[in-house]
Design an enzyme around this catalytic site. Structure first.
Site, PDB file in Angstrom:
ATOM      1  N   LEU A   7     -41.828  36.007 -37.553  1.00 21.68           N
ATOM      2  CA  LEU A   7     -40.913  34.879 -37.366  1.00 21.68           C
ATOM      3  C   LEU A   7     -41.598  33.533 -37.616  1.00 21.68           C
ATOM      4  O   LEU A   7     -42.702  33.294 -37.127  1.00 21.68           O
ATOM      5  CB  LEU A   7     -40.351  34.905 -35.937  1.00 21.68           C
ATOM      6  CG  LEU A   7     -39.590  36.187 -35.551  1.00 21.68           C
ATOM      7  CD1 LEU A   7     -39.054  36.071 -34.123  1.00 21.68           C
ATOM      8  CD2 LEU A   7     -38.466  36.499 -36.523  1.00 21.68           C
ATOM      9  N   HIS A   8     -40.939  32.682 -38.396  1.00 18.08           N
ATOM     10  CA  HIS A   8     -41.450  31.335 -38.648  1.00 18.08           C
ATOM     11  C   HIS A   8     -40.347  30.331 -38.327  1.00 18.08           C
ATOM     12  O   HIS A   8     -39.262  30.713 -37.868  1.00 18.08           O
ATOM     13  CB  HIS A   8     -41.968  31.194 -40.087  1.00 18.08           C
ATOM     14  CG  HIS A   8     -40.965  31.621 -41.131  1.00 18.08           C
ATOM     15  ND1 HIS A   8     -39.752  31.005 -41.311  1.00 18.08           N
ATOM     16  CD2 HIS A   8     -41.000  32.630 -42.041  1.00 18.08           C
ATOM     17  CE1 HIS A   8     -39.089  31.570 -42.280  1.00 18.08           C
ATOM     18  NE2 HIS A   8     -39.812  32.593 -42.744  1.00 18.08           N
ATOM     19  N   HIS A  17     -36.762  31.198 -39.233  1.00 19.79           N
ATOM     20  CA  HIS A  17     -36.068  32.114 -38.312  1.00 19.79           C
ATOM     21  C   HIS A  17     -35.705  31.392 -37.013  1.00 19.79           C
ATOM     22  O   HIS A  17     -34.634  31.623 -36.441  1.00 19.79           O
ATOM     23  CB  HIS A  17     -36.964  33.308 -37.941  1.00 19.79           C
ATOM     24  CG  HIS A  17     -37.372  34.166 -39.100  1.00 19.79           C
ATOM     25  ND1 HIS A  17     -38.662  34.191 -39.583  1.00 19.79           N
ATOM     26  CD2 HIS A  17     -36.668  35.037 -39.850  1.00 19.79           C
ATOM     27  CE1 HIS A  17     -38.733  35.037 -40.585  1.00 19.79           C
ATOM     28  NE2 HIS A  17     -37.546  35.571 -40.776  1.00 19.79           N
ATOM     29  N   GLN A  51     -35.153  48.012 -48.841  1.00 23.67           N
ATOM     30  CA  GLN A  51     -34.990  46.823 -49.669  1.00 23.67           C
ATOM     31  C   GLN A  51     -36.261  46.437 -50.432  1.00 23.67           C
ATOM     32  O   GLN A  51     -36.324  45.381 -51.033  1.00 23.67           O
ATOM     33  CB  GLN A  51     -34.447  45.649 -48.849  1.00 23.67           C
ATOM     34  CG  GLN A  51     -35.379  45.085 -47.803  1.00 23.67           C
ATOM     35  CD  GLN A  51     -34.658  44.066 -46.916  1.00 23.67           C
ATOM     36  OE1 GLN A  51     -33.894  44.433 -46.044  1.00 23.67           O
ATOM     37  NE2 GLN A  51     -34.898  42.779 -47.151  1.00 23.67           N
ATOM     38  N   GLY A  58     -29.947  32.639 -43.533  1.00 22.66           N
ATOM     39  CA  GLY A  58     -30.379  31.381 -44.132  1.00 22.66           C
ATOM     40  C   GLY A  58     -29.885  31.228 -45.563  1.00 22.66           C
ATOM     41  O   GLY A  58     -29.784  32.206 -46.315  1.00 22.66           O
ATOM     42  N   ASP A  75     -32.025  32.524 -48.762  1.00 26.26           N
ATOM     43  CA  ASP A  75     -31.680  33.785 -49.420  1.00 26.26           C
ATOM     44  C   ASP A  75     -30.184  33.740 -49.741  1.00 26.26           C
ATOM     45  O   ASP A  75     -29.384  34.505 -49.189  1.00 26.26           O
ATOM     46  CB  ASP A  75     -32.012  34.971 -48.509  1.00 26.26           C
ATOM     47  CG  ASP A  75     -33.502  35.072 -48.260  1.00 26.26           C
ATOM     48  OD1 ASP A  75     -34.258  35.155 -49.235  1.00 26.26           O
ATOM     49  OD2 ASP A  75     -33.919  35.023 -47.088  1.00 26.26           O
ATOM     50  N   GLN A 120     -28.320  36.909 -50.867  1.00 23.17           N
ATOM     51  CA  GLN A 120     -28.150  37.820 -49.720  1.00 23.17           C
ATOM     52  C   GLN A 120     -26.977  37.356 -48.847  1.00 23.17           C
ATOM     53  O   GLN A 120     -26.125  38.152 -48.451  1.00 23.17           O
ATOM     54  CB  GLN A 120     -29.450  37.844 -48.923  1.00 23.17           C
ATOM     55  CG  GLN A 120     -29.335  38.464 -47.542  1.00 23.17           C
ATOM     56  CD  GLN A 120     -30.692  38.605 -46.867  1.00 23.17           C
ATOM     57  OE1 GLN A 120     -31.486  39.438 -47.253  1.00 23.17           O
ATOM     58  NE2 GLN A 120     -30.967  37.802 -45.861  1.00 23.17           N
ATOM     59  N   VAL A 142     -35.029  25.617 -44.240  1.00 24.79           N
ATOM     60  CA  VAL A 142     -36.014  24.755 -43.573  1.00 24.79           C
ATOM     61  C   VAL A 142     -37.207  24.605 -44.529  1.00 24.79           C
ATOM     62  O   VAL A 142     -37.663  25.585 -45.131  1.00 24.79           O
ATOM     63  CB  VAL A 142     -36.482  25.378 -42.242  1.00 24.79           C
ATOM     64  CG1 VAL A 142     -37.444  24.443 -41.513  1.00 24.79           C
ATOM     65  CG2 VAL A 142     -35.285  25.689 -41.357  1.00 24.79           C
ATOM     66  N   SER A 196     -41.158  30.550 -45.818  1.00 24.22           N
ATOM     67  CA  SER A 196     -41.020  31.974 -46.132  1.00 24.22           C
ATOM     68  C   SER A 196     -42.235  32.704 -45.581  1.00 24.22           C
ATOM     69  O   SER A 196     -43.341  32.151 -45.572  1.00 24.22           O
ATOM     70  CB  SER A 196     -40.981  32.139 -47.659  1.00 24.22           C
ATOM     71  OG  SER A 196     -41.285  33.464 -48.016  1.00 24.22           O
TER      72      SER A 196
HETATM   73  O1  PAF Z   1     -33.490  38.294 -44.638  1.00 24.84           O
HETATM   74  C1  PAF Z   1     -34.094  39.246 -44.103  1.00 24.84           C
HETATM   75  O2  PAF Z   1     -35.035  39.063 -43.347  1.00 24.84           O
HETATM   76  C2  PAF Z   1     -33.651  40.670 -44.417  1.00 24.84           C
HETATM   77  O3  PAF Z   1     -33.238  40.797 -45.733  1.00 24.84           O
HETATM   78  C3  PAF Z   1     -32.578  41.186 -43.446  1.00 24.84           C
HETATM   79  C4  PAF Z   1     -31.280  40.398 -43.565  1.00 24.84           C
HETATM   80  C5  PAF Z   1     -33.084  41.124 -42.018  1.00 24.84           C
HETATM   81  C6  PAF Z   1     -32.256  42.650 -43.773  1.00 24.84           C
HETATM   82  O4  PAF Z   1     -33.371  43.470 -43.654  1.00 24.84           O
END
Ligand code: PAF
Length: 274
Positions: A25-26, A29, A53, A139, A142, A145, A168, A177
């Site tokens: 976490l940064h 997040h 992924q 966020g 991404d 996503q 951010v 990131s």
């Molecule tokens: O953005 C992320 O950290 C990941 O792609 C997520 C949404 C937690 C899915 O694994």
């Protein structure tokens, strides 16, 4: 703060504000968690490094894992529960489903990361099914996503409110990131040119064709020493392609997005236009 590991333990999280993460976490997040904490619902964070992924040549085994400091951050912020399943809980042996949104996944990052967004959509769908949140936070960094998850939630009528939270940045513009940790000192100095190039593209958008916007960003980014994977401009609504010869329509919203290699580190960023 509760630590949940099994599917059944999550029943108490139903109706929460949810922040799915892969840990490490940064500040990015933290901003998502702070936004979730502002709702009047309990905030639940998940930490799961999702193997589905990562491509075969990607950094799954090397992805940073720091559960102790992640839990300390969540506790300090006032998170109600952290869901930290292991792989057998997320993907039991009989697991078969793949969630795929092909028209949104087969462009931008999806071109060089085959299967990546199927992996993201599949894990997020299962996390939503386990945690059953009322709201979830992702966020804009991404962006693809986020757009895919919004479409999945609408298409499957999941009834979860999806919030997109602004990127951010460090003082020099570099988007936060987990991968920034891998940059050498010299690479760290070059990396902000990705955002600078995108901002130059954005500045050109008022009076130029889509092609000029893309080329403006591309030329700056390339000349700054970053290796381009792609620079592209898409409609935000459905990630559809735009006509390079035409001027942008100020009534539409667009995404100017890019992925680059800074040394061996892949960085992504984007700006919204209009
Ligand atoms: O953005 C992320 O950290 C990941 O792609 C997520 C949404 C937690 C899915 O694994």
């Amino acid at each position: 703060m509760k630590i949940l590991q099994k599917v059944e333990e999550c029943s108490e999280s139903y109706g929460c504000s949810f922040v799915p993460t892969m840990g490490a976490l940064h500040k990015g997040h933290i901003t998502l968690i702070e936004a979730a904490l502002k709702t009047d619902r309990p905030c639940v964070v998940s930490i799961f490094v999702n193997p589905k992924q990562f491509g075969p040549k990607e950094d799954y085994s090397k992805y940073p894992r720091m559960p102790d400091s992640d839990l300390a951050i969540c506790r300090q912020l006032g998170v109600s529960a952290v869901f930290m399943p292991d792989e057998k809980i997320m993907y039991p042996p009989e697991f078969k489903t793949v969630v795929s949104i092909p028209t949104l996944s087969n462009c931008l990052c999806g071109l060089s990361r085959k299967g990546h967004f199927d992996g993201v959509a599949t894990v997020v769908a299962r996390l939503f099914g386990i945690v059953k949140p009322a709201e979830a936070f992702f966020g804009w960094k991404d962006a693809q996503q986020l757009i895919i998850i919004k479409r999945m939630v609408d298409d499957l009528a999941l009834g979860i409110k999806i919030h997109g939270i602004e990127t951010v940045r460090e003082a020099d513009g570099l988007a936060l990131s987990s991968r920034n940790l891998y940059l050498s000192d010299a690479e760290r100095k070059t990396a902000p040119n990705l955002y600078k190039g995108l901002k130059l593209g954005e500045a050109a958008a008022q009076n130029s064709t889509a092609g000029v916007v893309i080329e403006t960003a591309r030329q700056y980014i390339e000349s700054s020493g970053l290796m381009i994977d792609y620079v592209d401009l898409r409609r935000i609504s459905d990630l559809s392609a735009v006509d390079y010869q035409k001027k942008l329509d100020a009534k539409e919203q667009y995404l100017l997005a890019s992925a680059v290699f800074c040394g061996s580190v892949r960085l992504i960023d984007n700006v919204k236009i209009f």
